[in-house]
Design a protein around this motif. Sequence first.
Motif, mmCIF file in Angstrom:
data_model
loop_
_atom_site.group_PDB
_atom_site.id
_atom_site.type_symbol
_atom_site.label_atom_id
_atom_site.label_comp_id
_atom_site.label_asym_id
_atom_site.label_seq_id
_atom_site.Cartn_x
_atom_site.Cartn_y
_atom_site.Cartn_z
ATOM 1 N N SER A 41 84.135 -53.410 25.738
ATOM 2 C CA SER A 41 84.196 -54.332 27.094
ATOM 3 C C SER A 41 82.661 -54.162 27.722
ATOM 4 O O SER A 41 82.400 -55.248 28.099
ATOM 5 N N VAL A 42 82.561 -53.070 27.757
ATOM 6 C CA VAL A 42 81.454 -52.814 28.606
ATOM 7 C C VAL A 42 80.145 -53.661 27.949
ATOM 8 O O VAL A 42 79.073 -54.270 28.259
ATOM 9 N N ARG A 43 79.948 -53.618 26.546
ATOM 10 C CA ARG A 43 78.827 -54.124 25.556
ATOM 11 C C ARG A 43 78.848 -55.564 25.959
ATOM 12 O O ARG A 43 77.885 -56.282 25.501
ATOM 13 N N GLN A 44 79.980 -56.175 26.039
ATOM 14 C CA GLN A 44 79.978 -57.585 26.043
ATOM 15 C C GLN A 44 79.244 -58.156 27.351
ATOM 16 O O GLN A 44 78.730 -59.248 27.278
ATOM 17 N N SER A 45 79.347 -57.378 28.559
ATOM 18 C CA SER A 45 78.542 -57.780 29.608
ATOM 19 C C SER A 45 77.169 -57.221 29.883
ATOM 20 O O SER A 45 76.148 -57.674 30.602
#
Length: 178
Positions: A41-45
Amino acid sequence: MHYRRAIVPGGTFFFTLVTDRRRPILASAEAVDVLRNAFRSVRQSRPFEIDAIVVMPDHLHCIWTLPPDDGDFSTRWRLIKSVFTKHCPDECRRTPDAARLKKGEQAVWQHRYWEHQIRDEADFARHVDYIHYNPVKHGLARSPAAWPYSSFGRYVKAGVYAPDWGCDLMCLEGVGRE
């Protein structure tokens, strides 16, 4: 107290994060899946590369490389910890300290973490070895290959390690081969 962190856009860093009071909240496959999803999730943004990782029952070690124009790993860790805490199994949130519960603290992670900026290839290799050998060091596996929550298999596929790298003596002698 003010902590100084290295802000190096495009830097490569070794990290250690520890659970609150070293509780083994990462011991279940379900908890590790929630952690994986938090990373995703964090790597997407806020993209970054995970160069190596091991998830242990009460801590994790990893090496990240940040994008060339970005040195902000602190926000990424805050978000990962927050997403994990929000979605982790109920047993993750239990704490023996009633006073903390009254304050609304979830007590999942220690507040701080350790980071080290990787200096060169030799430093990188030492930290990758440390990460992958950690389950053997802690007596949780007889070899890095036997530990399911690690990037070791990726390194074997790339030819960096032999499949039996890091076997303990019993493993090398063929006792309890996994």
